[in-house]
Write a protein that holds these residues in place. Structure first.
Motif, short mmCIF file in Angstrom:
data_model
loop_
_atom_site.label_atom_id
_atom_site.label_comp_id
_atom_site.label_asym_id
_atom_site.label_seq_id
_atom_site.Cartn_x
_atom_site.Cartn_y
_atom_site.Cartn_z
N MET A 1 49.43 -60.03 -2.94
CA MET A 1 50.22 -59.11 -3.76
C MET A 1 51.72 -59.43 -3.65
O MET A 1 52.33 -59.15 -2.61
N PRO A 2 52.33 -59.99 -4.68
CA PRO A 2 53.75 -60.38 -4.59
C PRO A 2 54.67 -59.22 -4.23
O PRO A 2 55.60 -59.40 -3.44
N HIS A 3 54.44 -58.03 -4.81
CA HIS A 3 55.36 -56.91 -4.57
C HIS A 3 55.27 -56.40 -3.14
O HIS A 3 56.21 -55.76 -2.66
N ILE A 4 54.17 -56.68 -2.43
CA ILE A 4 54.06 -56.32 -1.02
C ILE A 4 54.63 -57.43 -0.14
O ILE A 4 55.37 -57.18 0.81
N LEU A 5 54.28 -58.66 -0.45
CA LEU A 5 54.77 -59.81 0.32
C LEU A 5 56.29 -59.90 0.30
O LEU A 5 56.92 -60.31 1.29
N LEU A 6 56.89 -59.51 -0.81
CA LEU A 6 58.35 -59.55 -0.90
C LEU A 6 59.01 -58.61 0.10
O LEU A 6 60.11 -58.89 0.60
N ARG A 7 58.34 -57.49 0.42
CA ARG A 7 58.89 -56.57 1.43
C ARG A 7 58.91 -57.24 2.80
O ARG A 7 59.85 -57.06 3.57
N PHE A 8 57.86 -58.00 3.09
CA PHE A 8 57.84 -58.73 4.36
C PHE A 8 58.99 -59.72 4.43
O PHE A 8 59.64 -59.88 5.48
N MET A 9 59.24 -60.40 3.32
CA MET A 9 60.29 -61.41 3.28
C MET A 9 61.68 -60.82 3.37
O MET A 9 62.64 -61.49 3.77
N ALA A 10 61.81 -59.53 3.00
CA ALA A 10 63.15 -58.93 2.87
C ALA A 10 63.63 -58.19 4.10
O ALA A 10 64.78 -57.76 4.14
N ILE A 11 62.79 -58.02 5.13
CA ILE A 11 63.21 -57.25 6.29
C ILE A 11 64.35 -57.97 7.02
O ILE A 11 64.40 -59.20 7.08
N GLU A 12 65.25 -57.19 7.57
CA GLU A 12 66.44 -57.74 8.22
C GLU A 12 66.08 -58.54 9.47
O GLU A 12 66.65 -59.60 9.73
N ASP A 13 65.15 -58.03 10.28
CA ASP A 13 64.78 -58.66 11.55
C ASP A 13 63.26 -58.71 11.64
O ASP A 13 62.60 -57.68 11.60
N GLU A 14 62.69 -59.91 11.78
CA GLU A 14 61.23 -60.04 11.81
C GLU A 14 60.59 -59.32 12.99
O GLU A 14 59.43 -58.91 12.93
N GLU A 15 61.35 -59.12 14.07
CA GLU A 15 60.80 -58.44 15.24
C GLU A 15 60.54 -56.95 14.96
O GLU A 15 59.75 -56.31 15.65
N LYS A 16 61.19 -56.42 13.94
CA LYS A 16 61.00 -55.01 13.58
C LYS A 16 59.73 -54.79 12.76
O LYS A 16 59.39 -53.65 12.45
N LEU A 17 59.04 -55.88 12.41
CA LEU A 17 57.83 -55.76 11.62
C LEU A 17 56.70 -55.07 12.40
O LEU A 17 55.80 -54.51 11.81
N THR A 18 56.75 -55.13 13.73
CA THR A 18 55.73 -54.44 14.54
C THR A 18 55.80 -52.94 14.31
O THR A 18 54.78 -52.28 14.11
N LEU A 19 57.01 -52.39 14.34
CA LEU A 19 57.20 -50.97 14.06
C LEU A 19 56.79 -50.65 12.62
O LEU A 19 56.13 -49.63 12.37
N SER A 20 57.18 -51.51 11.71
CA SER A 20 56.82 -51.30 10.30
C SER A 20 55.30 -51.27 10.13
O SER A 20 54.76 -50.46 9.36
N ARG A 21 54.60 -52.15 10.84
CA ARG A 21 53.13 -52.20 10.73
C ARG A 21 52.51 -50.89 11.17
O ARG A 21 51.59 -50.38 10.51
N ARG A 22 52.98 -50.34 12.26
CA ARG A 22 52.42 -49.09 12.76
C ARG A 22 52.67 -47.94 11.79
O ARG A 22 51.78 -47.13 11.51
N ILE A 23 53.88 -47.87 11.28
CA ILE A 23 54.22 -46.81 10.32
C ILE A 23 53.35 -46.94 9.07
O ILE A 23 52.76 -45.96 8.59
N ALA A 24 53.26 -48.15 8.54
CA ALA A 24 52.52 -48.38 7.31
C ALA A 24 51.04 -48.07 7.47
O ALA A 24 50.43 -47.43 6.60
N THR A 25 50.44 -48.51 8.56
CA THR A 25 49.01 -48.32 8.77
C THR A 25 48.65 -46.84 8.88
O THR A 25 47.69 -46.37 8.27
N VAL A 26 49.43 -46.10 9.66
CA VAL A 26 49.17 -44.67 9.82
C VAL A 26 49.29 -43.96 8.47
O VAL A 26 48.43 -43.13 8.11
#
Length: 509
Positions: free
Chosen positions: A262-287
């Motif tokens: 899904m391009p519109h979802i993948l683009l959000r991954f590409m746009a985050i300021e710091d890749e290390e913050k994706l762990t927090l994002s994953r938890r928020i999104a999944t819940v």
């Protein structure tokens, strides 16, 4: 127009004005194409998580999913929800960080076609061209489903004509997207996810109350054979249980495969300021996804209870997708404050629609200006002119989507499921192999992309109508076919260059 309808329109109007204001504010921060398409890679973890999932769920969450559960019980909707929940988690776990890192290293790619082309050093630009065409082919009907959802909302509630209602909604979406670009889309999506959550909870609580309580809701659906089963569905025509076999389960569960394409979802991954913050994002999104999907299915079941209690008329076919709308209408009859709250519910439906449509419009616009004009045609375009073309593309695509959405009887669920299959099969396997298989090459990626997209059409319109074991969601066979072709063609042709291999090892090191 009644007093209740006026109060609801006040809530909706305030919401729409807020979206346009955000678009105007964000427009001041768009200095170049990188800003317009990817927000300058400056998103925080909360905005990344919630905007990704809000743009993912679309009007399907508040209309399509409850509608399916209302008509046939929890099986079909339940397996779809489980597949999506699992797919969401795995996509964040395995794809998010890697695509963020790889897209930056591979020529600072700001679109999915850019990434594929840079990843495989495709000098012919065919990967970029076909990627852009896939985005245009499948995002236009996807966007049309969002416009249709808005039209249904206003037409069913306020008694206005479907066409003008759909067009007005589209104009607002196009307005803030054209002004603010990706940053506006992501910021509004974050707010829209909050509005969607509030709307779901209000409908859930009020629906249970009107239906006579949890026990009464359960008693009503327990009388329907197969309604609460995960291995059968309720057939309203025959009033009997219809078996839901293992192939149907795998087919529906396969919705989760679509996420990695899904391009519109993948683009959000590409746009985050710091890749290390994706762990927090994953938890928020999944819940958030798990909770909202469960509530969405429950609303369909509660809607049937409301029908049995006499609070809502029996809904047939595509009308079942208006459960939330009709619940808001019912709530609005209790006074001024409930009417304002009902307006928030309707704003939630608009939010679910707009959060997806804006992202799709941006991705489609980037495929034309950034990938076809600049990438494939190698046109010398200034940053200012590129943004003019991007905004013009948004307008043109919106007009085409409005034309497709002109039929009020079209099913939101049906349109979304087909577009989801198209992206999942055309982009999903290519994305996974590009991120995780060093031996994959440009020829395999191109062949897999074409195969995935083609099999979706072939299976949907030629194979699936045969029925029997062939009656499965087109995403599953198309995804498998594309994966097999990528492996076969990559192994049958020359391996990638040392430069590509070193870059791959750098990303995965």
């Amino acid at each position: 127009m009644t007093t209740a309808q006026i109060f609801m329109m006040v809530s909706i109007g305030m919401y729409l004005l807020m979206m346009l204001a955000i678009g105007y504010i964000c427009s001041k921060q768009n200095n170049n194409a990188d800003d317009f398409y990817l927000g300058g890679r400056k998103l925080g973890p909360f905005v990344t998580a919630m905007s990704a999932e809000a743009s993912d769920m679309s009007s399907w969450l508040l209309m399509g999913l409850p509608g399916v559960a209302y008509l046939s019980g929890i099986c079909d909707a339940g397996w779809t929800a489980i597949g999506l929940a699992v797919g969401t988690y795995l996509n964040w776990l395995f794809v998010a960080k890697r695509i963020r890192r790889y897209s930056h290293i591979a020529g600072n790619a700001i679109t999915i076609p850019d990434f594929f082309s840079n990843r495989y050093r495709d000098e012919s630009r065919l990967l970029m061209l076909f990627s852009a065409l896939v985005i245009l082919i499948f995002f236009i009907p996807y966007t049309a489903s969002g416009f249709a959802a808005c039209g249904k909302l206003f037409a069913s509630l306020f008694g206005v004509s479907y066409g003008p209602a759909m067009i007005i909604s589209a104009i607002v979406i196009v307005g803030y997207t054209t002004m603010g670009g990706f940053l506006a889309a992501s910021t509004t999506d974050f707010i829209q996810s909050i509005v969607m959550t509030i709307a779901l909870l209000i409908v859930l609580i009020f629906g249970v109350h009107v239906a006579g309580g949890v026990e009464q809701v359960a008693d009503n659906v327990l009388k329907l054979p197969g309604y609460l089963s995960m291995t059968s569905t309720y057939d309203g025509a025959s009033q009997a249980a219809k078996p839901y076999g293992i192939m149907a389960i795998f087919s529906t569960f396969a919705w989760g495969l679509g996420y990695c394409g899904m391009p519109h979802i993948l683009l959000r991954f590409m746009a985050i300021e710091d890749e290390e913050k994706l762990t927090l994002s994953r938890r928020i999104a999944t819940v958030w996804v798990v909770i909202t999907l469960i509530v969405g299915v429950m609303i369909g079941v509660i809607g049937y209870g409301m029908t049995q209690a006499g609070a809502m008329e029996q809904l047939i076919g595509a009308d079942s997708e208006t459960i939330v709308v009709r619940t808001a209408d019912l709530l609005s009859r209790y006074g001024a404050v409930p009417a304002l709250i009902a307006g928030v519910i309707l704003a939630g439906i608009l939010a679910s629609t707009m959060s997806t449509a804006d992202s799709q419009l941006l991705a489609a616009a980037s495929s034309v200006s950034q990938n076809i004009f600049r990438g494939v045609m190698k046109a010398e375009i200034s940053e200012k002119r590129a943004m003019v073309i991007a905004r013009g593309t948004v307008l043109v695509i919106s007009l085409i989507a409005m034309f497709i959405a002109r039929n009020p009887d079209s099913s939101v669920f049906a349109i979304v499921s087909f577009a989801w299959a198209g992206f999942g099969a055309a982009f999903g396997p290519v994305m996974l192999f590009s991120l995780f298989w060093k031996r994959s090459n440009r020829n395999g990626a191109l062949a897999g992309m074409i195969t995935g997209g083609a099999v979706v059409f072939i299976w949907k319109y030629l194979v699936r109508p045969i029925g029997g074991i062939w009656d499965m969601y087109e995403l599953l066979p198309a995804f498998l076919a594309a994966s097999a072709v990528i492996i076969a063609v990559s192994l049958a042709t020359e391996p990638p260059s040392d430069e590509i291999v070193k870059e791959f090892e750098k990303v995965n090191g």
